[in-house]
Each structure stands twice: as C-alpha cells, then as structure tokens.
Design an enzyme around this catalytic site. Structure first.
Site, mmCIF file in Angstrom:
data_model
loop_
_atom_site.group_PDB
_atom_site.id
_atom_site.type_symbol
_atom_site.label_atom_id
_atom_site.label_comp_id
_atom_site.label_asym_id
_atom_site.label_seq_id
_atom_site.Cartn_x
_atom_site.Cartn_y
_atom_site.Cartn_z
ATOM 1 N N LYS A 223 57.978 162.459 77.195
ATOM 2 C CA LYS A 223 58.822 162.301 76.008
ATOM 3 C C LYS A 223 60.175 162.970 76.224
ATOM 4 C CE LYS A 223 59.205 163.932 71.223
ATOM 5 N NZ LYS A 223 58.571 164.753 70.164
ATOM 6 N N ASP A 228 66.162 166.632 68.425
ATOM 7 C CA ASP A 228 65.455 166.001 67.313
ATOM 8 C C ASP A 228 65.880 166.636 65.997
ATOM 9 O OD1 ASP A 228 63.750 164.643 65.668
ATOM 10 O OD2 ASP A 228 61.965 165.799 66.236
ATOM 11 N N LYS A 235 64.944 167.466 59.313
ATOM 12 C CA LYS A 235 64.267 168.753 59.409
ATOM 13 C C LYS A 235 65.036 169.819 58.622
ATOM 14 C CE LYS A 235 62.390 168.119 64.115
ATOM 15 N NZ LYS A 235 60.962 168.281 63.826
ATOM 16 N N ASP A 246 62.701 169.346 72.637
ATOM 17 C CA ASP A 246 61.883 168.153 72.422
ATOM 18 C C ASP A 246 61.908 167.173 73.589
ATOM 19 O OD1 ASP A 246 59.995 167.274 70.641
ATOM 20 O OD2 ASP A 246 61.342 165.960 69.540
ATOM 21 N N ASP A 305 60.935 161.534 61.435
ATOM 22 C CA ASP A 305 60.703 162.724 62.256
ATOM 23 C C ASP A 305 59.432 162.600 63.089
ATOM 24 O OD1 ASP A 305 61.308 165.228 63.269
ATOM 25 O OD2 ASP A 305 60.252 166.306 61.663
ATOM 26 N N ARG A 309 56.299 159.607 69.190
ATOM 27 C CA ARG A 309 55.251 158.608 69.434
ATOM 28 C C ARG A 309 55.833 157.198 69.528
ATOM 29 N NH1 ARG A 309 52.443 160.699 64.122
ATOM 30 N NH2 ARG A 309 53.538 162.510 64.953
#
Length: 456
Positions: A223, A228, A235, A246, A305, A309
């Site tokens: 990933k 992020d 966030k 991230d 957020d 995935r």
C-alpha cells in the site's frame, strides 16, 4: 577504535578468570552492582594505556528470545556510541550471536536529513563474523524503509518515491516498470484513480520483478498512500500527524525485493505498489460514490478514509492475473488491527491455513512478532451494499477483519497472505531498537517467509 564485548551470564570463578584485567577491575563489579543479568553492562578500566582497546562487560542471564538478543545487541551499540571495530567474546552458553550482531547494527540508525546539525550514522564493524554481509543487507533494507516513512509528505511525491526506488534497486537484478495515470485508467483501476483524484499529484503504479524464471513465483503488493488526509471523510488534526506513514507497505515491499535480490534467493518475486495521495478537494471522491474495479466488481464508497483497501484491491486483482503461487500483501490498513494487537504485533490473515502456518512458523522466533486474525466469513454481511457488489467500510467493529474480507474478493482464490502493520510500522517513542518514526517492520517477516518457501 576497537571494543571487546564480553558476554557473560554468571559471576563465578571460571567466568571471571577468563576476563582480562579482572583483578584490577574487581571494585567496578560492586560499584555497578553487576550480576550478569541481561542488559547490565559497564566498561572495564583500561589498565594498559598503550592499547587502543576498550572492554565492555555485558550480562546475558535471562536472555532467551531472538527479540531479547536483538534488544541486547542494540543496547550494546547505543552504549558504545561511536564508530569502531567490535569483537564479540562469548563466555555465556546458548547465545544467539546472530541476533546480537543484528541488534548492534540496527542500533546505528538515525534520520537527521532535515536537521541543521547533521551527524553521520554510526559504522560498526563486527570482527570474525560469518554473518556480516547478510545482516548488513537486512539492515540496509530496513533503514531504507525507515527513511522513506520518515520523509515528510511535502517531499514524498510519487516522482520522489519512484526515484528512491530506482536508487535502491540500482545494480540489482530487478526489472523495473513505472506506469502513469493514463495507464492506470486504461487498466480499469477504479480504486487507484478514485483515491488519487482528490490530489494535484498524479498517481503511479510501480512494478518490480526478480527471477521470473524461478520454479516458484510470489507476488507482493504494498500500500502506497504517501499521505492520507482521510479525503472528504477528513481525519482529525491529531489523526493526520503521522499519516506520512501510510506508504509503509509499499516501502516494505521494495525493501523485501531488494533484500531477496541481494541474497540471491532461488525464488521469483514480483512487487506491485500503487502510489497515491488521499486528499480533499472539489475533484475528490465522495461518500456514496461507486468505483469500478480492475476485476469488474464494484465498491460503494461509504468512507473516503477507508482508501487503502481500494488501491490494494486493484493491485491484488492485477497481480492475480499472472497466477503466482502465493499472493502476498502488506499495508498500514486499519487502526482496528492495532486496537486488537497493540503497536508491536503485526496482524496476519490468510485464506489457506497451511500458508498461514508457514508464515507464522517462519517467524516463530523472530525479532518481529505476528499473530493471526480470522477471516470470519459471516462478517461479509457487514460490507454488503444495496447498490454495488460491496461497500468499503463495515463499521467500527471487526474493522481489520472486514477490510481483509474486502481484499479477499480480489485474490481470485489464490493462496494469499495479508499483513496489516498499521501498529508496528511506526514507533511512537525512542528505544534501543527503534527511534521514533518508521520501523521497517515487515521486511524481516516477509524475507523469512520467502526464504522458507524457497525449499517447499
């Protein structure tokens, strides 16, 4: 400078008589209350001023696990604190000398690229060692991953990440390809494009391939969310503070392939890393949007957020098309993983119990710790969407599991290992093994697994 490190686990006549200049240093044992317990250490007085050799006495009693021996080695490195040659003298029995040496070497890390007062990393040379080259290769990969995590997001553009990868694999037998936004769109990677479209920085998709003619082939997806923000599902300010981390999964994947190539393992390894930023803007994806993925499935975005995935799903689907023997991935995927296991243990998921056990067994006595979490199929109802094939968030409970279940939809029934390293990818404070920031966690775990798979 040369340092002689004496490793001792008992204060008895046999042990003490083997220590040079013991009689002259008797009183130091009492002053330092030295009982040879693990992590106790002090320098002996140098009674011969003509010798440029220091002697460090180190207790090992109670050291049993690889992690404890690595920690002991790291404490030795911190205690020495300067460039030198080190001779390890084992008086104790049942020592894990490899882990001690590894710990000494890993203690030399520092990241001061953005400090005005820069200090070079320490350079330790372990004398009379048969393991130095392998250990240095491991440490180099771990340090590269740490550096990549520690770079600030403003510096860490997709182009910067690509350049650093090229520097890492220069002169290694790794074929490298970089693909741009146009290619990503043409290849129907709706998850990668969807996450990236809120940022002014265009995404990249990087692929590295080692030993494609080997009998056994492994694919490894990492990933690569360089920063992020949470996207429109923004966030909190404190939640964003460490989100330059991230992309640790992508960095780990490249650290692993570089290490495998340096060690010349007789196994094929192909790395896939989607590289994006998740930012809020007028072009960002919105909660309720539906993305068309690489394998034709659709995902309803409930929370922007839950973006990792989405890019991992496309990369897994793409990698599965080559039919590797084992499909692997590594990601800082969910906060739920470290709520479950804490910040020092990596979560492991697999759709095959034998593959899962092979991974865990390869890391049973490792300096990295892992624990399996279940792919509970009943929880698939939590990611069921009324208007798409699935949704990208299953809610608060079982978050690491529902994220893994979504990824499972894109592995095409291949044997698959998923590591969620959201907790251990970053150290929250300084200690002997880790300075605050990137840890390089996952490099050793996957290397051990791949090394073991070589003989299967």
């Amino acid at each position: 400078m040369k340092v002689e490190v004496i490793l001792i686990d008992a204060i008895d006549e046999e042990s003490l008589t083997s220590i040079k200049n013991y009689e002259e240093n008797k009183n130091l044992f009492e002053i330092n209350q030295f009982e040879a317990k693990k992590n106790q250490m002090f320098f002996l007085a140098n009674v011969d001023s003509s010798e440029n050799i220091s002697t460090l006495l180190v207790g090992t009693k109670g050291c049993d696990t690889a992690h404890e021996f690595v920690n002991l080695g790291a404490l030795i490195g911190k205690k020495i604190g300067q460039d030198c040659e080190i001779k390890l003298v084992p008086i104790s029995k049942n020592l894990d000398m490899y882990s001690i040496e590894f710990g000494i070497c890993i203690s030399s890390y520092s990241f001061d690229n953005f400090k005005s007062d820069k200090k070079p990393r320490l350079n330790f040379t372990i004398l009379d060692s048969d393991n130095s080259e392998e250990i240095q290769n491991k440490v180099d990969s771990i340090f590269w991953v740490r550096d990549m995590v520690n770079y600030p997001a403003i510096t860490k553009s997709p182009e910067f990440f690509e350049q650093k990868v090229k520097e890492l694999i220069k002169d290694l037998n790794i074929k490298f390809n970089s693909y741009d936004e146009k290619w990503i769109k043409e290849n129907n990677m709706g998850g990668v494009i969807g996450v990236a479209q809120g940022s002014e920085r265009s995404p990249k998709f990087l692929i590295g391939e080692y030993n494609p003619k080997a009998k056994k082939q492994i694919a490894l997806i990492g990933k690569g969310v360089l920063f992020d923000s949470g996207g429109l599902s923004l966030k909190s300010p404190s939640g964003m503070e460490t989100m330059k981390t991230d992309m640790a999964g992508a960095a780990t994947a490249w650290g692993v392939i570089a290490l495998v190539a340096k060690q010349g393992l007789n196994i094929g390894l192909k790395v896939y890393t989607p590289i994006v930023e998740n930012m809020p803007s007028g072009t960002a994806i919105r909660p309720g949007d539906i993305l068309n993925m690489r394998n034709g499935k659709t995902i309803e975005v409930m929370n922007t957020d839950a973006e990792g995935r989405l890019i991992m799903a496309d990369a897994l689907a793409y990698a599965s098309e080559s039919k590797p023997d084992i499909l692997c991935d590594v990601a800082t995927l969910t906060g739920a993983a470290y709520v479950a296991l804490g910040v020092e243990i990596g979560a492991v998921f697999s759709n095959n119990n034998e593959t899962l056990n092979n991974f865990l067994n390869a890391n049973t006595d490792s300096f990295e710790s892992y624990h399996s979490l279940p792919l509970e199929q009943n929880y698939k109802s939590l990611i069921k969407s009324n208007i798409a094939d699935m949704k990208n968030s299953g809610g608060r409970f079982g978050g690491a599991i529902t994220a893994a279940l979504l990824l499972e939809e894109f592995v095409d029934e291949l044997d698959w290992i998923h590591l969620d390293i959201a907790g251990p990818a970053r150290s929250r404070s300084n200690n002997s093994i880790y300075s605050e920031g990137g840890t390089g966690f996952g490099v050793i775990g996957y290397f051990n697994f791949i090394f073991n798979e070589m003989g299967r």
